[in-house]
Design a protein around this motif. Structure first.
Motif, PDB file in Angstrom:
ATOM      1  N   ARG A   1       0.854  -1.195   0.000  1.00 50.36           N
ATOM      2  CA  ARG A   1       0.000   0.000   0.000  1.00 50.36           C
ATOM      3  C   ARG A   1       0.889   1.244   0.000  1.00 50.36           C
ATOM      4  O   ARG A   1       1.634   1.484   0.950  1.00 50.36           O
ATOM      5  CB  ARG A   1      -0.939   0.019   1.205  1.00 50.36           C
ATOM      6  CG  ARG A   1      -1.707   1.335   1.377  1.00 50.36           C
ATOM      7  CD  ARG A   1      -2.837   1.181   2.354  1.00 50.36           C
ATOM      8  NE  ARG A   1      -3.887   0.325   1.815  1.00 50.36           N
ATOM      9  CZ  ARG A   1      -4.933  -0.113   2.520  1.00 50.36           C
ATOM     10  NH1 ARG A   1      -5.025   0.197   3.827  1.00 50.36           N
ATOM     11  NH2 ARG A   1      -5.848  -0.874   1.967  1.00 50.36           N
ATOM     12  N   LEU A   2       0.810   2.008  -1.075  1.00 47.92           N
ATOM     13  CA  LEU A   2       1.575   3.249  -1.221  1.00 47.92           C
ATOM     14  C   LEU A   2       0.670   4.438  -0.898  1.00 47.92           C
ATOM     15  O   LEU A   2      -0.418   4.559  -1.462  1.00 47.92           O
ATOM     16  CB  LEU A   2       2.112   3.370  -2.657  1.00 47.92           C
ATOM     17  CG  LEU A   2       2.823   4.669  -3.013  1.00 47.92           C
ATOM     18  CD1 LEU A   2       4.127   4.795  -2.237  1.00 47.92           C
ATOM     19  CD2 LEU A   2       3.099   4.728  -4.525  1.00 47.92           C
ATOM     20  N   THR A   3       1.126   5.276   0.001  1.00 43.98           N
ATOM     21  CA  THR A   3       0.357   6.471   0.385  1.00 43.98           C
ATOM     22  C   THR A   3       1.192   7.702   0.125  1.00 43.98           C
ATOM     23  O   THR A   3       2.330   7.810   0.594  1.00 43.98           O
ATOM     24  CB  THR A   3      -0.017   6.432   1.878  1.00 43.98           C
ATOM     25  OG1 THR A   3      -0.733   5.224   2.166  1.00 43.98           O
ATOM     26  CG2 THR A   3      -0.879   7.634   2.251  1.00 43.98           C
ATOM     27  N   MET A   4       0.633   8.642  -0.657  1.00 47.01           N
ATOM     28  CA  MET A   4       1.320   9.915  -0.904  1.00 47.01           C
ATOM     29  C   MET A   4       0.295  10.989  -1.265  1.00 47.01           C
ATOM     30  O   MET A   4      -0.882  10.690  -1.484  1.00 47.01           O
ATOM     31  CB  MET A   4       2.372   9.778  -2.003  1.00 47.01           C
ATOM     32  CG  MET A   4       1.861   9.345  -3.343  1.00 47.01           C
ATOM     33  SD  MET A   4       3.243   9.151  -4.491  1.00 47.01           S
ATOM     34  CE  MET A   4       2.360   8.649  -5.970  1.00 47.01           C
ATOM     35  N   GLU A   5       0.781  12.228  -1.321  1.00 49.93           N
ATOM     36  CA  GLU A   5      -0.114  13.360  -1.557  1.00 49.93           C
ATOM     37  C   GLU A   5      -0.650  13.333  -2.988  1.00 49.93           C
ATOM     38  O   GLU A   5      -0.056  12.709  -3.875  1.00 49.93           O
ATOM     39  CB  GLU A   5       0.614  14.683  -1.297  1.00 49.93           C
ATOM     40  CG  GLU A   5       1.133  14.836   0.121  1.00 49.93           C
ATOM     41  CD  GLU A   5       0.028  14.631   1.147  1.00 49.93           C
ATOM     42  OE1 GLU A   5      -1.011  15.293   1.045  1.00 49.93           O
ATOM     43  OE2 GLU A   5       0.219  13.795   2.064  1.00 49.93           O
ATOM     44  N   PRO A   6      -1.779  14.012  -3.247  1.00 47.70           N
ATOM     45  CA  PRO A   6      -2.341  14.041  -4.609  1.00 47.70           C
ATOM     46  C   PRO A   6      -1.343  14.569  -5.628  1.00 47.70           C
ATOM     47  O   PRO A   6      -0.498  15.409  -5.316  1.00 47.70           O
ATOM     48  CB  PRO A   6      -3.554  14.976  -4.467  1.00 47.70           C
ATOM     49  CG  PRO A   6      -3.917  14.932  -3.026  1.00 47.70           C
ATOM     50  CD  PRO A   6      -2.627  14.748  -2.287  1.00 47.70           C
ATOM     51  N   VAL A   7      -1.466  14.078  -6.844  1.00 50.48           N
ATOM     52  CA  VAL A   7      -0.521  14.450  -7.907  1.00 50.48           C
ATOM     53  C   VAL A   7      -0.969  15.711  -8.654  1.00 50.48           C
ATOM     54  O   VAL A   7      -0.390  16.049  -9.692  1.00 50.48           O
ATOM     55  CB  VAL A   7      -0.371  13.279  -8.906  1.00 50.48           C
ATOM     56  CG1 VAL A   7       0.278  12.091  -8.218  1.00 50.48           C
ATOM     57  CG2 VAL A   7      -1.719  12.898  -9.497  1.00 50.48           C
ATOM     58  N   ASP A   8      -1.977  16.425  -8.137  1.00 53.34           N
ATOM     59  CA  ASP A   8      -2.495  17.606  -8.833  1.00 53.34           C
ATOM     60  C   ASP A   8      -1.397  18.633  -9.107  1.00 53.34           C
ATOM     61  O   ASP A   8      -1.305  19.192 -10.208  1.00 53.34           O
ATOM     62  CB  ASP A   8      -3.601  18.268  -8.007  1.00 53.34           C
ATOM     63  CG  ASP A   8      -4.765  17.318  -7.767  1.00 53.34           C
ATOM     64  OD1 ASP A   8      -4.742  16.226  -8.357  1.00 53.34           O
ATOM     65  OD2 ASP A   8      -5.682  17.673  -7.005  1.00 53.34           O
ATOM     66  N   GLY A   9      -0.576  18.892  -8.096  1.00 50.72           N
ATOM     67  CA  GLY A   9       0.483  19.885  -8.259  1.00 50.72           C
ATOM     68  C   GLY A   9       1.467  19.509  -9.350  1.00 50.72           C
ATOM     69  O   GLY A   9       1.885  20.355 -10.145  1.00 50.72           O
ATOM     70  N   LEU A  10       1.846  18.215  -9.405  1.00 54.43           N
ATOM     71  CA  LEU A  10       2.761  17.755 -10.447  1.00 54.43           C
ATOM     72  C   LEU A  10       2.155  17.920 -11.830  1.00 54.43           C
ATOM     73  O   LEU A  10       2.821  18.339 -12.780  1.00 54.43           O
ATOM     74  CB  LEU A  10       3.123  16.292 -10.213  1.00 54.43           C
ATOM     75  CG  LEU A  10       4.069  15.976  -9.049  1.00 54.43           C
ATOM     76  CD1 LEU A  10       4.238  14.467  -8.914  1.00 54.43           C
ATOM     77  CD2 LEU A  10       5.418  16.635  -9.271  1.00 54.43           C
ATOM     78  N   ILE A  11       0.872  17.602 -11.951  1.00 57.18           N
ATOM     79  CA  ILE A  11       0.204  17.699 -13.253  1.00 57.18           C
ATOM     80  C   ILE A  11       0.122  19.154 -13.704  1.00 57.18           C
ATOM     81  O   ILE A  11       0.394  19.476 -14.865  1.00 57.18           O
ATOM     82  CB  ILE A  11      -1.196  17.070 -13.170  1.00 57.18           C
ATOM     83  CG1 ILE A  11      -1.071  15.565 -12.876  1.00 57.18           C
ATOM     84  CG2 ILE A  11      -1.973  17.299 -14.454  1.00 57.18           C
ATOM     85  CD1 ILE A  11      -2.376  14.876 -12.614  1.00 57.18           C
ATOM     86  N   LEU A  12      -0.242  20.029 -12.779  1.00 58.09           N
ATOM     87  CA  LEU A  12      -0.319  21.450 -13.129  1.00 58.09           C
ATOM     88  C   LEU A  12       1.048  21.998 -13.522  1.00 58.09           C
ATOM     89  O   LEU A  12       1.162  22.850 -14.410  1.00 58.09           O
ATOM     90  CB  LEU A  12      -0.892  22.245 -11.958  1.00 58.09           C
ATOM     91  CG  LEU A  12      -2.375  21.992 -11.637  1.00 58.09           C
ATOM     92  CD1 LEU A  12      -2.785  22.755 -10.393  1.00 58.09           C
ATOM     93  CD2 LEU A  12      -3.254  22.383 -12.817  1.00 58.09           C
ATOM     94  N   LYS A  13       2.094  21.493 -12.846  1.00 50.60           N
ATOM     95  CA  LYS A  13       3.450  21.921 -13.189  1.00 50.60           C
ATOM     96  C   LYS A  13       3.821  21.449 -14.590  1.00 50.60           C
ATOM     97  O   LYS A  13       4.423  22.191 -15.372  1.00 50.60           O
ATOM     98  CB  LYS A  13       4.436  21.369 -12.158  1.00 50.60           C
ATOM     99  CG  LYS A  13       5.859  21.866 -12.347  1.00 50.60           C
ATOM    100  CD  LYS A  13       6.764  21.358 -11.244  1.00 50.60           C
ATOM    101  CE  LYS A  13       8.189  21.861 -11.431  1.00 50.60           C
ATOM    102  NZ  LYS A  13       9.086  21.346 -10.368  1.00 50.60           N
ATOM    103  N   GLN A  14       3.459  20.203 -14.913  1.00 50.64           N
ATOM    104  CA  GLN A  14       3.728  19.682 -16.251  1.00 50.64           C
ATOM    105  C   GLN A  14       2.920  20.418 -17.314  1.00 50.64           C
ATOM    106  O   GLN A  14       3.344  20.553 -18.453  1.00 50.64           O
ATOM    107  CB  GLN A  14       3.415  18.186 -16.295  1.00 50.64           C
ATOM    108  CG  GLN A  14       4.363  17.332 -15.470  1.00 50.64           C
ATOM    109  CD  GLN A  14       4.006  15.851 -15.520  1.00 50.64           C
ATOM    110  OE1 GLN A  14       3.095  15.446 -16.243  1.00 50.64           O
ATOM    111  NE2 GLN A  14       4.716  15.042 -14.749  1.00 50.64           N
ATOM    112  N   MET A  15       1.728  20.887 -16.922  1.00 50.82           N
ATOM    113  CA  MET A  15       0.875  21.628 -17.857  1.00 50.82           C
ATOM    114  C   MET A  15       1.213  23.114 -17.881  1.00 50.82           C
ATOM    115  O   MET A  15       0.504  23.891 -18.544  1.00 50.82           O
ATOM    116  CB  MET A  15      -0.597  21.458 -17.461  1.00 50.82           C
ATOM    117  CG  MET A  15      -1.142  20.055 -17.654  1.00 50.82           C
ATOM    118  SD  MET A  15      -2.868  19.937 -17.080  1.00 50.82           S
ATOM    119  CE  MET A  15      -3.678  21.089 -18.185  1.00 50.82           C
ATOM    120  N   GLY A  16       2.255  23.521 -17.161  1.00 53.47           N
ATOM    121  CA  GLY A  16       2.578  24.941 -17.047  1.00 53.47           C
ATOM    122  C   GLY A  16       2.729  25.632 -18.391  1.00 53.47           C
ATOM    123  O   GLY A  16       2.183  26.717 -18.620  1.00 53.47           O
ATOM    124  N   GLY A  17       3.456  25.003 -19.307  1.00 52.07           N
ATOM    125  CA  GLY A  17       3.661  25.608 -20.620  1.00 52.07           C
ATOM    126  C   GLY A  17       2.363  25.759 -21.396  1.00 52.07           C
ATOM    127  O   GLY A  17       2.101  26.800 -22.011  1.00 52.07           O
TER     128      GLY A  17
END
Length: 492
Positions: free
Chosen positions: A222-238
């Motif tokens: 079981r892997l627990t970590m914070e939502p990936v929303d921030g990473l996705i928004l960062k990747q979508m920055g451009g």
């Protein structure tokens, strides 16, 4: 033709709203797709890390094979039995069997008939990833009999795999086993291992990802970590920045379009007002001159010298006024022609102003005092005589019209340090409000005066002054204060 402003504005608003809505829909769809892809990558990272951890254990077992002999795992059916059986043979270096273990029928059955087992192979052979997972769980069921998974190694492999997918987030990892009582009335969970990033404490928004290891579905990572929303928004920055720039450009373009339409609408209204004003201005001198001439022809006034001179003077004054109006209109028309040319000559201002001053005194209809100050006295200016006279005549005419019962005008001429000639025309009239000053040189514009001074005009005089001054490579400026008068200054 009236501009359908409401229709155009509505269409522009609908187009802009539609563009924004489509852009938002597209970005939302892209965000959802990237979120799904990233979650898929997380699950794949857990599977690949499990596979690599298992391969490391197999290599370790191979290295230790010389000390412990060999191990064989077999799966099949016993004669006369419908239940699948999985057994293992443990032999020494010479091939002698040391021990043979057989898994319980229910465990064997779970291995071969799990939810993602044979049914998947038989009915969905195109699902390569699911098939790989099934095979991987089958290998687990054999390997885990001799060597338990190492959660520390798995965590290291998982961290590297996640980084390959661009996921660099602190996480918490658990390895646990679930089992139930024979009657399935109770479920027990045993935690076999726990690892987490230094200092990481999962928040309430943390997301859990489970990966089942074995065929019986009893052991799970079981892997627990914070939502990936921030990473996705960062990747979508451009993409987001580009979309924002496009939307800003569209917004600015549509705004400029609406502003242009409004200005065109205002210009159309001003032209309509100009037509009404100029019609009235042209009709007045014609009507007065016609009436004076008619009186001389049909009512015997021509016999009386005093009356004749009076009416002829009226005709001459009105015809001069009419000529001035026509001259300004023609000047505005000629200014737009490519063939328009100035005819500059050297003009002595001392000889130019007296005639202009006398003309304005005669037609003013009120007392006019003009203070003329030319320094040096023989100041000479190179300009087109006709247009320079019209420029000064317009400024003097405005100074008289917007002055009270007695017009006091000051005309000051100087030569500047840059070599230009500066002519300033001042009055003590009504003045111009500060917010109206930027517009006084616009075509057709007239400063609102309310009911205090009902001065006739059609908004061309100062526009003509500005246009012709610029044609002479000069400029015009104004300083004014309501109730104290105005000063117009030209530099040529």
């Amino acid at each position: 033709m009236k501009l359908p402003f409401r229709l155009i504005a509505t269409l522009v608003l609908i187009s802009l709203t539609g563009t924004f809505a489509y852009q938002a829909y597209w970005l939302t769809g892209l965000y959802g797709t990237m979120t799904h892809e990233m979650e898929k990558n997380i699950h794949e990272a857990m599977r690949m890390s499990d596979y690599r951890e298992m391969m490391l254990r197999i290599k370790k077992m191979q290295r230790e094979n010389g000390q412990h002999g060999s191990v064989e795992v077999q799966a099949g059916y016993e004669a006369g039995s419908e239940n699948p059986v999985v057994s293992r043979d443990i032999k020494d270096d010479e091939g002698n069997r040391l021990r043979k273990d057989t898994l319980a029928p229910e465990e064997s059955s779970a291995m071969l008939r799990s939810d993602n087992g044979l049914a998947l192979i038989l009915h969905d052979q195109g699902s390569t990833q699911a098939l790989a997972g099934f095979i991987q769980r089958g290998i687990h069921s054999g390997i885990d009999l001799f060597s338990s998974p190492d959660i520390t190694v798995y965590d290291s492999l998982l961290t590297l795999q996640l980084q390959e997918y661009g996921i660099r987030l602190p996480h918490h990892l658990e390895y646990f086993r679930t089992h139930t009582t024979p009657d399935s009335s109770q479920v027990f969970v045993d935690t076999l291992g726990r690892v987490q990033s230094a200092g990481y404490l999962p928040s309430k928004k943390a997301v859990r990802y489970d990966y089942t290891l074995n065929m019986s579905l009893s052991e799970t990572y079981r892997l627990t970590m914070e939502p990936v929303d921030g990473l996705i928004l960062k990747q979508m920055g451009g993409i987001l920045a580009t979309s924002l720039v496009i939307l800003l450009i569209l917004g600015f373009t549509f705004g400029y379009l609406v502003r242009t339409i409004l200005r065109q609408k205002t210009l159309e209204e001003m032209k309509s007002d100009f037509t009404n004003n100029i019609t009235h201005e042209l009709k007045t001198p014609i009507a007065v001159a016609y009436a004076a001439n008619d009186a001389l022809l049909h009512f015997g006034l021509a016999e009386d010298r005093q009356q004749r001179e009076k009416y002829l003077g009226i005709c001459q004054e009105q015809l001069q006024r009419l000529g001035g109006l026509v001259e300004q209109i023609l000047s505005m028309s000629m200014e737009r022609r490519k063939s328009f040319r100035l005819h500059p000559e050297r003009i002595c201002l001392k000889t130019l102003f007296p005639t202009l001053i006398e003309q304005h005194r005669l037609k003013a209809g009120k007392p006019v005092e003009v203070a003329l100050d030319i320094e040096p006295e023989e100041l000479v200016l190179t300009a087109d005589r006709i247009h320079l006279s019209n420029i000064l005549s317009n400024l003097m005419d405005n100074a008289i019209k917007y002055s009270p019962a007695k017009a006091e005008i000051g005309i000051r001429c100087r030569k500047t340090e840059s070599g230009q000639v500066e002519i300033a025309v001042s009055d003590h009239g009504t003045g111009i409000p500060a917010d109206k000053l930027p517009h006084v040189f616009d075509k057709f514009y007239r400063v609102p005066t309310g009911n205090v001074h009902n001065t006739k005009g059609y908004g061309l005089g100062l526009f003509y002054v500005k246009t012709m001054t610029e044609k002479h490579n000069g400029n015009v400026s104004v300083k004014s204060e309501p109730g104290k008068g105005s000063t117009f200054t030209i530099r040529i």
